[in-house]
Motif scaffolding. Structure first.
Motif, mmCIF file in Angstrom:
data_model
loop_
_atom_site.group_PDB
_atom_site.id
_atom_site.type_symbol
_atom_site.label_atom_id
_atom_site.label_comp_id
_atom_site.label_asym_id
_atom_site.label_seq_id
_atom_site.Cartn_x
_atom_site.Cartn_y
_atom_site.Cartn_z
ATOM 1 N N GLY A 6 0.767 -1.244 0.000
ATOM 2 C CA GLY A 6 0.000 0.000 0.000
ATOM 3 C C GLY A 6 0.793 1.286 0.000
ATOM 4 O O GLY A 6 0.592 2.142 -0.870
ATOM 5 N N PRO A 7 1.702 1.504 0.976
ATOM 6 C CA PRO A 7 2.431 2.781 1.006
ATOM 7 C C PRO A 7 3.286 3.011 -0.239
ATOM 8 O O PRO A 7 3.400 4.143 -0.717
ATOM 9 C CB PRO A 7 3.319 2.661 2.254
ATOM 10 C CG PRO A 7 2.673 1.618 3.097
ATOM 11 C CD PRO A 7 1.993 0.681 2.147
ATOM 12 N N ILE A 8 3.873 1.952 -0.777
ATOM 13 C CA ILE A 8 4.678 2.097 -2.001
ATOM 14 C C ILE A 8 3.762 2.416 -3.175
ATOM 15 O O ILE A 8 4.052 3.295 -3.988
ATOM 16 C CB ILE A 8 5.519 0.836 -2.277
ATOM 17 C CG1 ILE A 8 6.624 0.715 -1.236
ATOM 18 C CG2 ILE A 8 6.100 0.872 -3.682
ATOM 19 C CD1 ILE A 8 7.475 -0.512 -1.373
ATOM 20 N N GLN A 55 9.901 -7.554 -8.024
ATOM 21 C CA GLN A 55 10.365 -7.305 -9.385
ATOM 22 C C GLN A 55 9.501 -6.251 -10.070
ATOM 23 O O GLN A 55 10.004 -5.406 -10.810
ATOM 24 C CB GLN A 55 10.365 -8.603 -10.202
ATOM 25 C CG GLN A 55 11.067 -8.475 -11.541
ATOM 26 C CD GLN A 55 12.554 -8.253 -11.398
ATOM 27 O OE1 GLN A 55 13.229 -9.049 -10.784
ATOM 28 N NE2 GLN A 55 13.067 -7.181 -11.959
ATOM 29 N N PHE A 56 8.198 -6.276 -9.808
ATOM 30 C CA PHE A 56 7.295 -5.262 -10.354
ATOM 31 C C PHE A 56 7.730 -3.879 -9.860
ATOM 32 O O PHE A 56 7.849 -2.935 -10.644
ATOM 33 C CB PHE A 56 5.854 -5.556 -9.935
ATOM 34 C CG PHE A 56 4.834 -4.667 -10.580
ATOM 35 C CD1 PHE A 56 4.218 -5.042 -11.761
ATOM 36 C CD2 PHE A 56 4.484 -3.452 -10.011
ATOM 37 C CE1 PHE A 56 3.275 -4.212 -12.364
ATOM 38 C CE2 PHE A 56 3.556 -2.617 -10.604
ATOM 39 C CZ PHE A 56 2.942 -3.002 -11.786
ATOM 40 N N PHE A 57 7.974 -3.780 -8.555
ATOM 41 C CA PHE A 57 8.425 -2.528 -7.940
ATOM 42 C C PHE A 57 9.713 -2.039 -8.587
ATOM 43 O O PHE A 57 9.818 -0.889 -9.021
ATOM 44 C CB PHE A 57 8.610 -2.753 -6.435
ATOM 45 C CG PHE A 57 9.418 -1.706 -5.734
ATOM 46 C CD1 PHE A 57 8.938 -0.417 -5.577
ATOM 47 C CD2 PHE A 57 10.659 -2.015 -5.206
ATOM 48 C CE1 PHE A 57 9.679 0.545 -4.903
ATOM 49 C CE2 PHE A 57 11.404 -1.068 -4.529
ATOM 50 C CZ PHE A 57 10.912 0.223 -4.386
ATOM 51 N N PRO A 94 14.392 5.670 -0.948
ATOM 52 C CA PRO A 94 13.434 6.061 0.099
ATOM 53 C C PRO A 94 12.271 5.072 0.268
ATOM 54 O O PRO A 94 11.649 5.026 1.320
ATOM 55 C CB PRO A 94 12.896 7.414 -0.382
ATOM 56 C CG PRO A 94 13.893 7.911 -1.360
ATOM 57 C CD PRO A 94 14.516 6.701 -1.978
ATOM 58 N N LEU A 95 11.983 4.297 -0.763
ATOM 59 C CA LEU A 95 10.842 3.371 -0.710
ATOM 60 C C LEU A 95 11.192 1.993 -0.162
ATOM 61 O O LEU A 95 10.301 1.168 0.053
ATOM 62 C CB LEU A 95 10.246 3.222 -2.116
ATOM 63 C CG LEU A 95 9.663 4.502 -2.709
ATOM 64 C CD1 LEU A 95 9.270 4.278 -4.159
ATOM 65 C CD2 LEU A 95 8.484 4.985 -1.886
ATOM 66 N N HIS A 99 9.372 -2.301 3.765
ATOM 67 C CA HIS A 99 8.283 -2.816 2.937
ATOM 68 C C HIS A 99 8.539 -4.210 2.373
ATOM 69 O O HIS A 99 7.626 -4.838 1.847
ATOM 70 C CB HIS A 99 7.994 -1.850 1.783
ATOM 71 C CG HIS A 99 7.548 -0.506 2.246
ATOM 72 N ND1 HIS A 99 6.356 -0.296 2.918
ATOM 73 C CD2 HIS A 99 8.144 0.712 2.175
ATOM 74 C CE1 HIS A 99 6.241 0.983 3.222
ATOM 75 N NE2 HIS A 99 7.306 1.614 2.779
ATOM 76 N N PHE A 100 9.773 -4.666 2.454
ATOM 77 C CA PHE A 100 10.132 -5.954 1.870
ATOM 78 C C PHE A 100 10.879 -6.794 2.896
ATOM 79 O O PHE A 100 11.421 -6.255 3.864
ATOM 80 C CB PHE A 100 11.006 -5.748 0.620
ATOM 81 C CG PHE A 100 10.299 -5.001 -0.474
ATOM 82 C CD1 PHE A 100 9.311 -5.612 -1.223
ATOM 83 C CD2 PHE A 100 10.611 -3.686 -0.751
ATOM 84 C CE1 PHE A 100 8.639 -4.929 -2.219
ATOM 85 C CE2 PHE A 100 9.951 -2.983 -1.740
ATOM 86 C CZ PHE A 100 8.960 -3.613 -2.488
#
Length: 183
Positions: A6-8, A55-57, A94-95, A99-100
């Protein structure tokens, strides 16, 4: 953006809107995970729909970096040159925080120290994103493996950054990157 936490997704949706990017998630392609084009005054990004979230990110941020590099420098710099690498880092780093999984975050941070044009060149990133994958580098010399396209090859000889592999039926030689996943 369903592929992303979500945040990404929220952050990248804002970035895409600011850049007026037309994003298309499309059927998988054999030769690329995504691409960016500037046409008729607009940015267009396509991303394959079969990518894992990490990988999408990474692919989406890679293509966003092309768009922001274009906006700053037009066509006066190399597509994966110093300026693009800086843009890629500025969007990606920064992302990454929280998140991972830690191994994926660590691999991505290492990759971002000097990002290659293709994330597939990093065995560390490939393994982190696909922990059960067997890479061509992992296949013992003289053994066979199958490519994503179903081609059966025998690992024959190491060249500088790739392996010479032969089709046992036709004896045709192929140069294959060691970071390519086998199937």
């Amino acid at each position: 953006m369903d592929h992303l936490p979500g945040p990404i997704a929220d952050s990248l949706t804002g970035t895409l809107a600011d850049l007026s990017v037309h994003l298309t998630v499309c059927a998988p392609r054999k030769t690329k995970l995504g691409d960016w084009r500037f046409k008729n005054g607009n940015h267009y990004i396509t991303i394959n729909n079969d990518l894992c979230p990490e990988q999408f990110f990474m692919t989406l941020v890679h293509e966003i970096a092309h768009a922001t590099t274009w906006d700053k420098y037009k066509n006066t710099v190399k597509p994966h040159g110093v300026e693009w690498k800086q843009e890629f880092r500025s969007h990606m780093l920064p992302l990454l925080v929280g998140h991972f999984p830690p191994d994926v975050e660590r691999a991505l941070r290492t990759h971002m120290e000097n990002p290659a044009a293709c994330s597939g060149k990093s065995a560390q990133v490939t393994r982190a994103m696909n922990p059960n994958v067997i890479l061509v580098d992992d296949v013992p010399m003289g053994n066979t493996f199958k490519t994503k396209g179903g081609l059966v090859l025998v690992k024959v000889e190491k060249k500088r950054t790739r392996w010479v592999c032969r089709d046992p039926r036709t004896h045709k030689a192929w140069l294959v990157p060691g970071t390519m996943p086998t199937f």
